[in-house]
Design a protein around this motif. Structure first.
Motif, short mmCIF file in Angstrom:
data_model
loop_
_atom_site.label_atom_id
_atom_site.label_comp_id
_atom_site.label_asym_id
_atom_site.label_seq_id
_atom_site.Cartn_x
_atom_site.Cartn_y
_atom_site.Cartn_z
N SER A 71 0.85 -1.19 0.00
CA SER A 71 0.00 0.00 0.00
C SER A 71 0.88 1.22 0.00
O SER A 71 2.03 1.17 0.46
N GLU B 128 -4.78 2.12 2.80
CA GLU B 128 -5.76 1.08 3.18
C GLU B 128 -5.69 0.72 4.65
O GLU B 128 -5.79 -0.44 5.00
N GLY B 129 -5.51 1.71 5.50
CA GLY B 129 -5.55 1.46 6.94
C GLY B 129 -4.24 1.79 7.64
O GLY B 129 -3.26 2.22 7.03
N LEU C 109 -2.58 -5.15 10.20
CA LEU C 109 -3.59 -4.10 10.23
C LEU C 109 -4.00 -3.82 11.67
O LEU C 109 -4.27 -4.74 12.44
N ASP D 262 -9.93 -2.50 12.43
CA ASP D 262 -10.54 -3.06 11.23
C ASP D 262 -10.78 -2.02 10.15
O ASP D 262 -11.37 -2.32 9.11
N SER D 263 -10.32 -0.79 10.35
CA SER D 263 -10.54 0.25 9.36
C SER D 263 -9.55 0.10 8.19
O SER D 263 -8.34 -0.01 8.41
N LYS D 264 -10.09 0.14 6.98
CA LYS D 264 -9.27 0.15 5.77
C LYS D 264 -9.44 1.46 5.02
O LYS D 264 -9.31 1.52 3.80
N ALA E 104 -13.17 4.09 3.17
CA ALA E 104 -12.94 2.99 2.23
C ALA E 104 -13.96 3.07 1.09
O ALA E 104 -15.04 3.64 1.25
#
Length: 305
Positions: A56, A76-77, A89, A92-94, A115
């Motif tokens: 990423s 992406e997080g 990660l 759980d946030s992306k 997202a």
């Protein structure tokens, strides 16, 4: 003349600025000597050399002062390396985390975009985590501001709102004052004196002594990212990865090293000796002001998408 050629940091088009109404000039690159890369294990890990890579683009870096853990803000997080040096990660946030800064123990400030599958507004405004990135809450300007760069000093939050090309300042994270209108890729605030602000422009580093209300003209060397580790240690990195340090707030610079791994993506100075830099192939850490680097995390960054 060309503007900055690094479109990866931002999803919205942002041409490089000159301060005030001056026309944007060409990026001036500074050449530095080579740094030394340690092949040994990173602190608290078995080494990142053979560990899986983070796939990423990276927007920000930080160290939690409570436990010393590395945190990486990406498209992406938020990620942190595990003991084996593999990216994990956080929460759980992306979401796409753009501006990112560590404001205290387990306390992070960020901005960015939800997202792709979210029904939230396109811009987060200012968001905050008090559990080291596991969860986030909206603080202010939701749907109104896109801070591509954030800094925090003496209890004051500074943000560069790319939607307006505007430096904004808040003492409580809720009420904001507008400062200079400018186009900047990055900026940094003196941790001991928030009246001193520096910003990267197409003509070089522009300096402010009034908290970002006004800036002088950009001056050489050309720089992409800035980070103020201590009052006497302002670090800058250019498009080639060349690292420089200034002891006088950006008036003069000394070339120190070249961070390994190609074009830089982010720079954070934790203090006058502890530096983190993300490049195309990894996240590198120095504990000696850039004389030597240890690879903390493998990175395989493709195009921003």
């Amino acid at each position: 003349m060309p503007a900055f050629t690094n479109p990866l940091r931002r999803p919205h088009s942002r041409t490089l600025l000159a301060v005030g109404s001056a026309a944007a000039g060409a990026l001036l690159l500074a050449a530095c000597g080579d740094g030394t890369v340690s092949e040994g294990a990173a602190a608290g890990s078995d080494g990142a050399k053979s560990a899986p890579a983070l796939h990423s683009h990276i927007h920000g870096l930080g160290i939690d002062p409570g436990d010393g853990k590395l945190y990486v803000a990406t498209h992406e997080g938020i990620f942190t390396p595990d003991r084996a040096g593999s990216p994990q990660l956080v929460g759980d946030s992306k979401d796409d985390f753009m501006g990112f800064t560590v404001a205290g123990t387990k306390t992070f400030l960020a901005s960015g975009h939800p997202a792709p599958d979210s029904d939230q507004p396109a811009d987060h405004g200012l968001i905050k985590s008090t559990d080291a990135g596991r969860s986030w809450k909206s603080v202010s300007l939701k749907g109104e501001a896109d801070f591509h760069s954030l800094d925090h000093a003496k209890g004051v939050t500074y943000g560069y709102d790319s939607t307006r090309g505007l430096l904004r300042v808040s003492k409580d994270g809720t009420s904001w004052q507008n400062r200079a209108q400018l186009q900047a890729l990055d900026f940094a605030v003196n941790p001991a004196d928030p009246s001193q602000v520096v910003a990267t422009t197409a003509d070089g580093v522009a300096r402010s002594t009034d908290g970002g209300a006004t800036f002088g003209p950009g001056e050489r060397p050309g720089t992409e990212y800035l980070s103020w580790g201590s009052p006497s240690a302002l670090f800058g990195i250019d498009f080639t990865g060349a690292l420089s340090i200034s002891s006088d707030g950006g008036a003069t610079w000394d070339k120190t090293a070249t961070v390994p791994g190609g074009q830089p993506q982010a720079l954070t100075a934790v203090d006058e000796r502890h530096i983190l830099a993300a490049t195309q192939d990894g996240i590198y850490e120095s504990q000696d002001a850039g004389k030597t680097f240890t690879k903390r995390l493998n990175v395989a960054s493709g195009d921003h998408h």
